[in-house]
Design an enzyme around this catalytic site. Structure first.
Site, mmCIF file in Angstrom:
data_model
loop_
_atom_site.group_PDB
_atom_site.id
_atom_site.type_symbol
_atom_site.label_atom_id
_atom_site.label_comp_id
_atom_site.label_asym_id
_atom_site.label_seq_id
_atom_site.Cartn_x
_atom_site.Cartn_y
_atom_site.Cartn_z
ATOM 1 N N ARG A 190 0.831 -1.199 0.000
ATOM 2 C CA ARG A 190 0.000 0.000 0.000
ATOM 3 C C ARG A 190 0.870 1.256 0.000
ATOM 4 N NH1 ARG A 190 -2.783 -3.736 3.192
ATOM 5 N NH2 ARG A 190 -4.951 -4.084 2.516
ATOM 6 N N LYS A 217 -2.687 -2.390 7.494
ATOM 7 C CA LYS A 217 -4.100 -2.066 7.625
ATOM 8 C C LYS A 217 -4.837 -3.099 8.454
ATOM 9 C CE LYS A 217 -8.166 -0.845 4.896
ATOM 10 N NZ LYS A 217 -8.717 -0.670 3.523
ATOM 11 N N HIS A 282 -3.570 3.643 -5.521
ATOM 12 C CA HIS A 282 -3.922 2.350 -4.928
ATOM 13 C C HIS A 282 -4.203 1.304 -6.002
ATOM 14 C CE1 HIS A 282 -5.185 -0.251 -1.642
ATOM 15 N NE2 HIS A 282 -6.250 -0.585 -2.357
ATOM 16 N N ARG A 285 -1.721 -1.425 -6.688
ATOM 17 C CA ARG A 285 -1.853 -2.662 -5.898
ATOM 18 C C ARG A 285 -2.823 -3.627 -6.576
ATOM 19 N NH1 ARG A 285 -1.453 -4.880 -0.653
ATOM 20 N NH2 ARG A 285 -3.384 -5.696 0.252
ATOM 21 N N TRP A 308 -4.005 -9.442 3.093
ATOM 22 C CA TRP A 308 -5.447 -9.275 3.265
ATOM 23 C C TRP A 308 -5.932 -10.097 4.444
ATOM 24 C CZ3 TRP A 308 -3.939 -9.387 -2.075
ATOM 25 C CH2 TRP A 308 -4.219 -8.209 -2.770
ATOM 26 N N TYR A 317 -10.411 -10.908 -7.541
ATOM 27 C CA TYR A 317 -9.487 -11.063 -8.660
ATOM 28 C C TYR A 317 -9.634 -12.427 -9.341
ATOM 29 C CZ TYR A 317 -7.233 -7.248 -6.092
ATOM 30 O OH TYR A 317 -6.988 -6.080 -5.433
#
Length: 352
Positions: A190, A217, A282, A285, A308, A317
């Site tokens: 990120r 995050k 972003h 990414r 994640w 994805y």
């Protein structure tokens, strides 16, 4: 007594309760009559608690203060504060019991009328819901938290660019942004993790880097495997800044300074010159993840690489690599053999 603080238009109340406690808090209104009603109601509530043993009633301000203290380590803490600032004039001075479905629907309409998107509105409502639920389930301040109805959000496609587009964009960026973009496309990190990356987080011998839990995050450490592209970028920046990997030097200056943000004016101008639209920093990414999936990287491996917190975040994805479904698709195919379609003129009639 009622009074106003210096440089504030809101009324405040101050008095001493029967058990000797001093109460001093905002009435949440600029209207004196409304502030007087608030003071009278507050005094009555405190008297009933002291004399009749009723459960204390808590205000929205009290809930906000406790929430901010308990969640100061959240990665989205700054976003929470922004939403709370918007909620403040609407809920300041109200008891938690007064925040019902009708009032929440009014908040939703007000947010939308200001031009906020459904996504922004939902982030505000989600924070409100989280605070009310904690007040019910953990603090014991509410008997039952009201239902908060979310708005429907259009599902946006994942925005990514091709390798040719990425090369074109990188050529238009200044040196520091170009290498930061290359590094992002090689690691998927990120923006904040790239701009804040320090040399103490990099081991070029082992070809690894790491993001500490308080920088991630999801608040979980991320181990980064550095491929050749990432290593080549890092080697170019050795010795420029004593602590930070990426830095910026103004023209004519010899001092390298840390970079606060990557996706600024220079980024937008480079996008324009490269002919790329609707693309945020972003989305680099997203591009990294899309390239991996198209190259055959398993989704569970991609989840770990990208840090994640849930598998659902990676599934967006999955549609980019449907090859793993080929075996299942073949189960209902006909037995006819696929042959190249070649038109031939033999001169013979059918059946000869």
């Amino acid at each position: 007594m009622l009074y106003r603080r210096h440089n504030s238009s809101r009324w405040w109340v101050r008095f001493t309760t029967p058990d000797g406690r001093e109460i001093r808090q905002s009435a949440g209104t600029t209207d004196k009559k409304a502030a007087e009603e608030y003071e009278a109601r507050l005094k009555q509530d405190l008297w009933r608690q002291a004399r009749l043993g009723e459960r204390p009633r808590h205000t929205w301000q009290e809930a906000v203060v406790r929430w901010v203290e308990e969640t100061s380590g959240k990665a989205s803490h700054a976003d929470d504060l922004s939403h709370l600032r918007w909620l403040d004039p609407h809920l300041c001075g109200h008891q938690l019991e007064e925040i019902d479905r009708e009032r929440i629907d009014a908040l939703q309409r007000s947010r939308k009328n200001e031009g906020a998107s459904s996504a922004t509105c939902n982030r505000t409502l989600a924070l409100l819901r989280a605070i009310l639920r904690r007040a019910e389930r953990e603090w014991g301040w509410l008997d039952r938290a009201p239902h908060v109805r979310m708005l429907s959000e259009p599902r946006r496609r994942v925005r990514w660019i091709t390798r040719d587009e990425a090369d074109r964009l990188v050529r238009e960026l200044p040196e520091h942004l170009a290498d930061m973009a290359r590094f992002t496309l090689a690691t998927g990190l990120r923006e904040a993790n790239v701009t804040g990356l320090e040399w103490s987080q990099v081991d070029l011998v082992r070809r690894v880097a790491w993001i500490h839990p308080d920088q991630a995050k999801a608040r979980r450490a991320i181990g980064v495997s550095l491929n050749n592209d990432a290593v080549l970028v890092l080697r170019r920046w050795i010795g420029r800044h004593p602590t930070r990997v990426f830095a910026f030097r103004r023209r004519g200056s010899s001092d390298w300074r840390p970079i606060g943000k990557a996706g600024g004016a220079a980024w937008r101008k480079a996008l324009q010159r490269a002919g790329i639209t609707d693309f945020r920093w972003h989305d680099l990414r997203h591009t990294w993840a899309s390239w991996h999936v198209q190259a055959g990287t398993p989704l569970h491996a991609l989840q770990e690489m990208g840090g994640w917190s849930s598998f659902a975040m990676v599934q967006r994805y999955a549609h980019l690599s449907p090859e793993h479904l080929a075996e299942h698709a073949a189960r209902i195919e006909t037995k006819a053999r696929v042959v190249p379609h070649i038109q031939r003129h033999t001169g013979k009639k059918e059946g000869q």
